[in-house]
Design a protein around this motif. Structure first.
Motif, PDB file in Angstrom:
ATOM      1  N   GLU A 131       1.767  -1.272   6.612  1.00 25.09           N
ATOM      2  CA  GLU A 131       1.478  -2.535   5.930  1.00 25.09           C
ATOM      3  C   GLU A 131       0.861  -2.344   4.555  1.00 25.09           C
ATOM      4  O   GLU A 131       1.114  -3.142   3.647  1.00 25.09           O
ATOM      5  CB  GLU A 131       0.568  -3.405   6.809  1.00 25.09           C
ATOM      6  N   ASN A 132       0.041  -1.302   4.384  1.00 25.89           N
ATOM      7  CA  ASN A 132      -0.657  -1.121   3.122  1.00 25.89           C
ATOM      8  C   ASN A 132      -0.913   0.370   2.896  1.00 25.89           C
ATOM      9  O   ASN A 132      -1.658   0.988   3.660  1.00 25.89           O
ATOM     10  CB  ASN A 132      -1.979  -1.896   3.137  1.00 25.89           C
ATOM     11  N   THR A 133      -0.305   0.921   1.884  1.00 32.62           N
ATOM     12  CA  THR A 133      -0.403   2.365   1.623  1.00 32.62           C
ATOM     13  C   THR A 133      -1.845   2.824   1.465  1.00 32.62           C
ATOM     14  O   THR A 133      -2.274   3.782   2.116  1.00 32.62           O
ATOM     15  CB  THR A 133       0.398   2.735   0.360  1.00 32.62           C
ATOM     16  N   LYS A 134      -2.580   2.163   0.604  1.00 27.12           N
ATOM     17  CA  LYS A 134      -3.958   2.587   0.315  1.00 27.12           C
ATOM     18  C   LYS A 134      -4.831   2.527   1.563  1.00 27.12           C
ATOM     19  O   LYS A 134      -5.602   3.458   1.842  1.00 27.12           O
ATOM     20  CB  LYS A 134      -4.550   1.717  -0.793  1.00 27.12           C
ATOM     21  N   GLU A 135      -4.720   1.456   2.339  1.00 24.63           N
ATOM     22  CA  GLU A 135      -5.538   1.321   3.541  1.00 24.63           C
ATOM     23  C   GLU A 135      -5.159   2.355   4.589  1.00 24.63           C
ATOM     24  O   GLU A 135      -6.026   2.889   5.285  1.00 24.63           O
ATOM     25  CB  GLU A 135      -5.422  -0.091   4.101  1.00 24.63           C
ATOM     26  N   THR A 136      -3.871   2.646   4.701  1.00 23.26           N
ATOM     27  CA  THR A 136      -3.422   3.667   5.651  1.00 23.26           C
ATOM     28  C   THR A 136      -3.970   5.029   5.260  1.00 23.26           C
ATOM     29  O   THR A 136      -4.482   5.772   6.101  1.00 23.26           O
ATOM     30  CB  THR A 136      -1.887   3.693   5.732  1.00 23.26           C
ATOM     31  N   LEU A 145       6.696   3.377   3.491  1.00 23.25           N
ATOM     32  CA  LEU A 145       5.796   3.381   2.340  1.00 23.25           C
ATOM     33  C   LEU A 145       6.420   3.994   1.089  1.00 23.25           C
ATOM     34  O   LEU A 145       6.076   3.594  -0.025  1.00 23.25           O
ATOM     35  CB  LEU A 145       4.499   4.121   2.680  1.00 23.25           C
TER      36      LEU A 145
END
Length: 103
Positions: free
Chosen positions: A37-42, A69
């Motif tokens: 869902e979200n590269t940075k958060e992953t 991603l």
């Protein structure tokens, strides 16, 4: 913000299933979906993870996450995980994750 409780809940479900259970792929798909869902958060989640079992379970879907991603930063994160958890055999999964970006 990434839903860590959801990730851990999915991993707990995966751990409770037999590897040949036909529903296990559904859970791996859910895990990949949440982590895509979200590269940075992953990346932040994985960089802060100190649980070998969690990383081992997520490694089963490195390729799916990578395909979603399409991020070189995600691959760098996987390399950091390989260094952080040398007892896990992450290299083959990382190689596949790299391949899906460049195919």
């Amino acid at each position: 913000m990434i839903d860590e409780e959801k990730i851990l809940s999915i991993i707990h479900k995966i751990d409770s299933l037999h590897i040949e259970d036909p529903t296990i792929s559904l859970w791996w798909n859910k895990l990949a979906q949440v982590l895509s869902e979200n590269t940075k958060e992953t990346i932040n989640f994985l960089d802060s993870c100190n649980d070998e079992n969690v990383v081992n379970n997520i490694s089963a879907v490195f390729d799916d996450i990578s395909a979603n991603l399409q991020s070189q930063e995600f691959i760098k994160c996987l390399d950091r995980l390989e260094n952080k958890f040398p007892n896990l055999l992450l290299h083959p999964m990382i190689e596949v994750a790299i391949d899906v970006i460049f195919d």
